[in-house]
Design a protein around this motif. Structure first.
Motif, short mmCIF file in Angstrom:
data_model
loop_
_atom_site.label_atom_id
_atom_site.label_comp_id
_atom_site.label_asym_id
_atom_site.label_seq_id
_atom_site.Cartn_x
_atom_site.Cartn_y
_atom_site.Cartn_z
N SER A 115 0.83 -1.21 0.00
CA SER A 115 0.00 0.00 0.00
C SER A 115 0.87 1.26 0.00
CB SER A 115 -0.93 0.00 1.22
OG SER A 115 -0.19 -0.05 2.42
N LEU A 154 -7.00 12.17 -0.43
CA LEU A 154 -7.76 10.93 -0.58
C LEU A 154 -6.98 9.72 -0.07
CD1 LEU A 154 -9.38 11.45 -4.10
CD2 LEU A 154 -10.56 11.29 -1.91
N THR A 157 -7.33 9.70 3.54
CA THR A 157 -8.70 9.44 3.94
C THR A 157 -8.95 7.94 4.09
OG1 THR A 157 -9.51 11.45 2.86
CG2 THR A 157 -11.13 9.72 3.30
N PHE A 158 -8.35 7.15 3.18
CA PHE A 158 -8.62 5.72 3.17
C PHE A 158 -7.52 4.88 3.80
CE2 PHE A 158 -11.08 7.42 -0.45
CZ PHE A 158 -12.34 6.99 -0.07
N SER A 159 -6.27 5.36 3.80
CA SER A 159 -5.18 4.54 4.31
C SER A 159 -4.93 4.75 5.80
CB SER A 159 -3.89 4.85 3.54
OG SER A 159 -3.41 6.14 3.87
N HIS A 160 -5.28 5.91 6.32
CA HIS A 160 -5.11 6.23 7.75
C HIS A 160 -3.64 6.16 8.20
CE1 HIS A 160 -9.44 6.07 7.93
NE2 HIS A 160 -9.45 4.81 7.54
#
Length: 265
Positions: A115, A154, A157-160
């Motif tokens: 990721s 973004l 927002t999703f990976s933290h």
């Protein structure tokens, strides 16, 4: 993502090879971006965009066949010249493909998570053409800096991996810090030391790295800018106007990679 992580663990050499091929393909497209976006901004040809016309020789307008468009391979096979008219194909396009292939392969081998790897690749896909365009034309197009900023927000927002509030504050603080420096320098000297594109680029990197990383980015970029300035003075005996964008971009990548490793510890 899980299957890619398993592939990386079971066959790291294959994963790096696949990453290098992907990097060369992306590098080929980034070369198009770096060549065409300035033409679109400067209004040199109103008909041109990133998709049309198809890849062609600018000298004779010969539309490239598939075998003339293979990243890395075609330039070598054609010996850096158009198959139709013999005009030189810029070496910088091949070097960009080679660099992105090596960068993707090296980071695929070294970075701790898949990721984080994809996040870095996304960031680099914007920063590479920005650095090239600023280096050649002293332009930092909004069509690249703004999507880079939104992409950073973004991702977090999703990976933290970074608090979204830190990313938002980083974007605001990144813009304001260079904006204040710009006006302080202009009021003191009557000259413009920075461009507005530099503000937006640092804002985007603030969104990616957080406000805590901004002093590091500014320090690294300043040191690289000073080194570049004195290098050009010593080699040309002139006082050049050095674009700051490439230094900011490189400092941002270095800081983001260090952030990734800090999270992995």
């Amino acid at each position: 993502m899980t299957s890619l992580a398993l592939l990386r663990e079971s066959s790291p050499a294959l994963f790096c090879t696949m990453s290098a091929i992907l990097g060369a393909i992306i590098g080929s497209f980034l070369g198009v971006v770096a060549e065409r976006v300035p033409q679109m901004m400067l209004g040199e040809d109103s008909r041109i965009n990133l998709l049309f016309p198809a890849s062609h020789c600018p000298a004779c307008q010969h539309q490239l066949c598939w075998w003339e468009n293979i990243p890395l391979v075609s330039w070598l096979a054609l010996r850096g010249r158009c198959h139709q008219c013999g005009s030189a194909i810029p070496l910088r396009l091949w070097l960009l493909e080679a660099f992105t292939a090596l960068f993707f392969a090296a980071t695929a081998w070294c970075l701790p998570t898949v990721s984080a790897l994809f996040s870095l690749w996304l960031m680099a896909a914007f920063l590479l053409p920005l650095a090239i365009i600023d280096g050649r034309y002293q332009l930092l197009p909004d069509c690249l800096t703004q999507p880079l900023l939104w992409a950073g927000l973004l991702v977090h927002t999703f990976s933290h991996t970074l608090a979204l509030s830190d990313a938002i504050i980083g974007a605001v603080a990144g813009y304001l810090s260079l904006w204040l420096l710009y006006w302080a320098f202009r009021l003191a000297t009557g000259k413009e030391g920075l461009g507005y594109g530099d503000f937006k680029l640092l804002a985007a990197l603030g969104a990616w790295c957080g406000w805590q990383a901004l002093p590091t980015i500014i320090l690294l970029a300043s040191l690289m800018g000073i080194a570049g300035y004195f290098f050009f003075i010593s080699s040309t005996n002139k006082s050049p106007q050095i674009p700051f964008g490439p230094a900011i971009a490189l400092a941002g990548v270095m800081t983001f990679i260090s952030h990734i490793y800090a999270l992995a510890l």
